[in-house]
Scaffold this motif. Structure first.
Motif, PDB file in Angstrom:
ATOM      1  N   TRP B  21      49.814  30.105  75.987  1.00  0.00           N
ATOM      2  CA  TRP B  21      50.635  30.738  74.962  1.00  0.00           C
ATOM      3  C   TRP B  21      51.762  31.523  75.640  1.00  0.00           C
ATOM      4  O   TRP B  21      51.526  32.188  76.654  1.00  0.00           O
ATOM      5  CB  TRP B  21      49.783  31.707  74.161  1.00  0.00           C
ATOM      6  CG  TRP B  21      48.788  31.065  73.246  1.00  0.00           C
ATOM      7  CD1 TRP B  21      48.888  30.965  71.886  1.00  0.00           C
ATOM      8  CD2 TRP B  21      47.530  30.457  73.597  1.00  0.00           C
ATOM      9  NE1 TRP B  21      47.782  30.321  71.369  1.00  0.00           N
ATOM     10  CE2 TRP B  21      46.929  30.000  72.394  1.00  0.00           C
ATOM     11  CE3 TRP B  21      46.869  30.244  74.801  1.00  0.00           C
ATOM     12  CZ2 TRP B  21      45.696  29.360  72.379  1.00  0.00           C
ATOM     13  CZ3 TRP B  21      45.639  29.590  74.788  1.00  0.00           C
ATOM     14  CH2 TRP B  21      45.058  29.159  73.599  1.00  0.00           C
ATOM     15  N   GLU B  56      54.565  33.185  71.625  1.00  0.00           N
ATOM     16  CA  GLU B  56      53.322  32.611  71.075  1.00  0.00           C
ATOM     17  C   GLU B  56      53.335  31.090  70.933  1.00  0.00           C
ATOM     18  O   GLU B  56      52.332  30.493  70.545  1.00  0.00           O
ATOM     19  CB  GLU B  56      52.889  33.272  69.764  1.00  0.00           C
ATOM     20  CG  GLU B  56      52.397  34.710  69.942  1.00  0.00           C
ATOM     21  CD  GLU B  56      51.260  34.833  70.961  1.00  0.00           C
ATOM     22  OE1 GLU B  56      50.225  34.173  70.779  1.00  0.00           O
ATOM     23  OE2 GLU B  56      51.402  35.584  71.942  1.00  0.00           O
ATOM     24  N   THR B  57      54.469  30.457  71.221  1.00  0.00           N
ATOM     25  CA  THR B  57      54.486  28.993  71.249  1.00  0.00           C
ATOM     26  C   THR B  57      53.460  28.512  72.286  1.00  0.00           C
ATOM     27  O   THR B  57      53.290  29.141  73.326  1.00  0.00           O
ATOM     28  CB  THR B  57      55.888  28.476  71.655  1.00  0.00           C
ATOM     29  OG1 THR B  57      56.843  29.094  70.795  1.00  0.00           O
ATOM     30  CG2 THR B  57      55.979  26.959  71.543  1.00  0.00           C
ATOM     31  N   VAL B  58      52.780  27.425  71.978  1.00  0.00           N
ATOM     32  CA  VAL B  58      51.820  26.870  72.931  1.00  0.00           C
ATOM     33  C   VAL B  58      52.499  25.734  73.692  1.00  0.00           C
ATOM     34  O   VAL B  58      53.060  24.817  73.076  1.00  0.00           O
ATOM     35  CB  VAL B  58      50.559  26.355  72.207  1.00  0.00           C
ATOM     36  CG1 VAL B  58      49.586  25.746  73.208  1.00  0.00           C
ATOM     37  CG2 VAL B  58      49.887  27.488  71.438  1.00  0.00           C
ATOM     38  N   LEU B  87      53.952  24.850  67.690  1.00  0.00           N
ATOM     39  CA  LEU B  87      55.100  25.659  67.290  1.00  0.00           C
ATOM     40  C   LEU B  87      54.660  26.901  66.526  1.00  0.00           C
ATOM     41  O   LEU B  87      53.609  26.912  65.903  1.00  0.00           O
ATOM     42  CB  LEU B  87      56.010  24.852  66.373  1.00  0.00           C
ATOM     43  CG  LEU B  87      57.008  23.910  67.031  1.00  0.00           C
ATOM     44  CD1 LEU B  87      57.660  23.044  65.964  1.00  0.00           C
ATOM     45  CD2 LEU B  87      58.059  24.721  67.796  1.00  0.00           C
ATOM     46  N   VAL B  88      55.511  27.921  66.554  1.00  0.00           N
ATOM     47  CA  VAL B  88      55.275  29.114  65.734  1.00  0.00           C
ATOM     48  C   VAL B  88      56.122  28.968  64.475  1.00  0.00           C
ATOM     49  O   VAL B  88      57.312  28.703  64.544  1.00  0.00           O
ATOM     50  CB  VAL B  88      55.653  30.386  66.508  1.00  0.00           C
ATOM     51  CG1 VAL B  88      55.502  31.607  65.620  1.00  0.00           C
ATOM     52  CG2 VAL B  88      54.772  30.518  67.740  1.00  0.00           C
TER      53      VAL B  88
END
Lengths: 423, 423
Positions: B21, B56-58, B87-88
């Protein structure tokens, strides 16, 4: 200082104190043999006069340990003093020291508190305890964190049917069918790899040898998988280790039950066939067209796996979308999901999950669902979620199939079914 | 092949793939530093151009590992390729990469799915997972068997109040407050030593920093004890081992929380005072007459134990009969029972149980109870039951007190209270 029955052979010639239940009394005229049962096994006590206690009395006995060819285990204790710790106040409703072949399952379950005294029955749960330990240990060493989620939920992720309702301070909640939402939430939170051992509830009116309305679910969820193959690899490994633990620590019980667990290498050979291939295999073996894989079909597929690969297990993969829950990762009209059939019974359902928020939203209408209707479920995917998936093993079904029990209820300490709510 | 953040230092000069993350992004003009978070820790990524993803995008990132004095941990990865995995889709409701001191507990719990991304919060549950493992392991090596009992019961052993009711196919059942009946039944069956890790439910309208309506109970029950001293000895040992595990495996988290666990030897010094002595101690320390031991009194008693013995824990023993459940083993007007107070909070209740059937029957009227009203409870004692007793540790309270959390709800993944039923 108390000595366990299993340690008596090392005390030859010494004085020893043992505690336990009076399993059997044989009066041979001048001499009485008493078989004492404790958690570790049995030991023979010898009395010169007939003792006044009866079967199942709980006693503490002091005496001298001697070798004896005729005693079970080769040693016995000449009783010198006996203290009664717990009296028997009623007649036993079923025999504790005999085979229970003639006693029906309903009677065994009605009198669970007594039937568990039967060593053969009790050992089912020693095996189950070992399975719990081996499951946890296999996952912990692979970086999994154990979690405990709430069983009181506002709505079901598997649809609203089949839920027991709870009066929660005047509000209606439900008993969780699975920790699906929670384990996915924990994976997305960054724990990545979680497992949970917890109760699961199904308000289904089935009354079969395969169903329980309350069972123990061994749940696993893992992030950063490429596909459901990673999950099947993991499950094969951990079940292999669980089988291995049983072989090492409960060999006698397996023998008593005439049970054999697959070796880890043997279990690695578990074949993986798609749902369509499975139907084709069944068609070829039965000569009939197969539309659904029925319980009979599940048994036949395990027989096929045994014939072909020498292992009584098979992963059925690529289930059609309409046969799986909305959150299952689609691949065309199929899904990245699987069942594990073991000795004729489905013991696991698993699969990759949809992890992209928009894809999930696009999927809901197809299942007649809405984001609002699913409570907090979709929020898990709103803030960045890795590809992930998981599976759940039914503890009682696994225990049943390992020991070759007829009914899954035999593998539940205090089973709950349509009619049974006690003890 | 993915490499975990914690293993990056061993890959200097190599190419490596990491997944996780996006914890923080710092754009320093020509160069961008991204802190990537995975289950093992953090690693710094370096981009020559500003990447398009947000917090916080993975992502999955490949690049070359190099030493860097300024990077957290001393190494960084020059990003060569980046794949967005998750995606956030919405703004974060609370910060993940900052201290949450300014955020209230209600907000943290409302947004549990996001607040668990905060590493400091997540680590509470890594500690809890370790406590579960250490508890099981300490008991297994002492010959205890893990059991799983039903949480759906017909009546309560603690009296009928405080139970949540469940609609079970039209019949009313209740959620178990404790596995009291079942663990005693298992002991009497011959397993002798059992433990259970399971949910317990209390339909009490308390809304305090100490109460949960659903919690995880670590239950222990043991046969062939001489008195409740044996139980306190056992609990002291297993808690000592649990503390030891935390020190060995979660030292950093303890440090982060400014928490210290008692050493095993130190914990052995935990004093045992009777209920009456405890009242006397409180009277002496506060100058006031003491009729009941209140929560404030519990805090004062722990302070006393710290002053006197150097350990923030105390067993209060010999509770009066009327303060304990009917099944508690009496000794005159007192009982063989105890509470363990730890850092000001009761984390355990335990005691020896009445094991003689007739004595139990004689006791019931005094508590306004009947054999019939207790369902199957008394049947456990009808067929020979050894002297036994047990205790239960509240997992969330223990976690709370170890880490010094303000509220027990912080130590529950998805807490349920009077008003909170989600997420």
């Amino acid at each position: 200082m108390r000595v366990l029955a299993c340690d008596i052979p090392s005390r030859e010639g010494d004085s020893a104190e043992v505690c336990g239940w009076v399993h059997r009394i044989r009066n041979l005229g001048g001499i009485t043999f008493v078989l004492l049962r404790d958690r570790s096994g049995m030991v023979q006590l010898v009395y010169d006069e007939e003792p006044s206690f009866g079967q199942e009395t709980v006693v503490r006995v002091r005496g001298t340990v001697g070798a004896s060819e005729k005693a079970p285990g080769g040693y016995e204790i000449r009783a010198e003093s006996t203290e009664v710790l717990g009296l028997v106040a009623a007649e036993l409703p079923l025999p504790v020291n005999k085979e229970l072949d003639q006693v029906g399952l309903e009677t065994i379950l009605d009198h669970r508190v007594v039937s568990l005294r039967n060593p053969r029955i009790r050992r089912i749960f020693e095996v189950q305890s070992e399975l719990l330990a081996a499951f946890s240990s296999a996952l912990r060493k692979r970086g999994f964190t154990e979690v405990k989620s709430s069983k009181l939920i506002g709505s079901g992720t598997e649809g609203g049917t089949g839920l027991f309702s709870v009066d929660y301070f005047g509000e209606t909640l439900y008993l969780a069918q699975s920790p699906q939402f929670y384990k996915q939430a924990m994976v997305a939170s960054g724990l990545e790899r979680v497992f949970e051992i917890g109760a699961a509830y199904r308000a289904e009116k089935h009354d079969t040898a395969r169903h329980l309305n309350e069972y123990v679910s061994l749940d696993v969820e893992m992030a950063f998988i490429d596909s459901d193959s990673d999950l099947m690899d993991l499950e094969t490994e951990i079940l292999g280790e669980m089988f291995q633990s049983l072989t090492e620590n409960h060999g006698k019980t397996l023998e008593e039950y005439g049970a054999r667990v697959p070796g880890a290498e043997e279990f690695q050979k578990t074949p993986r066939v798609t749902y369509d291939e499975a139907r084709q295999i069944l068609k070829e073996r039965t000569g009939k067209s197969v539309f659904e894989i029925t319980p009979e079909g599940e048994r036949e597929l395990c027989q096929w796996a045994l014939d072909e690969e020498g292992v009584e297990a098979v992963f059925v993969t690529a289930f059609p979308r309409k046969k799986r829950p909305f959150y299952t990762y689609p691949e065309g009209m199929k899904t990245r999901s699987f069942d594990l059939l073991f000795r004729g019974l489905e013991i696991t359902t698993g699969g990759q999950r949809i992890h992209r928020y928009q894809e999930l939203l696009d999927t809901l209408p197809r299942f007649g669902l809405t984001e609002e209707g699913l409570g907090d479920y979709c929020s898990v995917f709103r803030y960045g979620c890795p590809p992930h998936g998981g599976f759940a093993i039914g503890l009682e079904r696994l225990t049943q199939k390992i020991l070759g029990l007829q009914n899954v209820k035999e593998a539940s300490l205090f089973p709950r079914d349509r009619k049974r709510v006690r003890p």
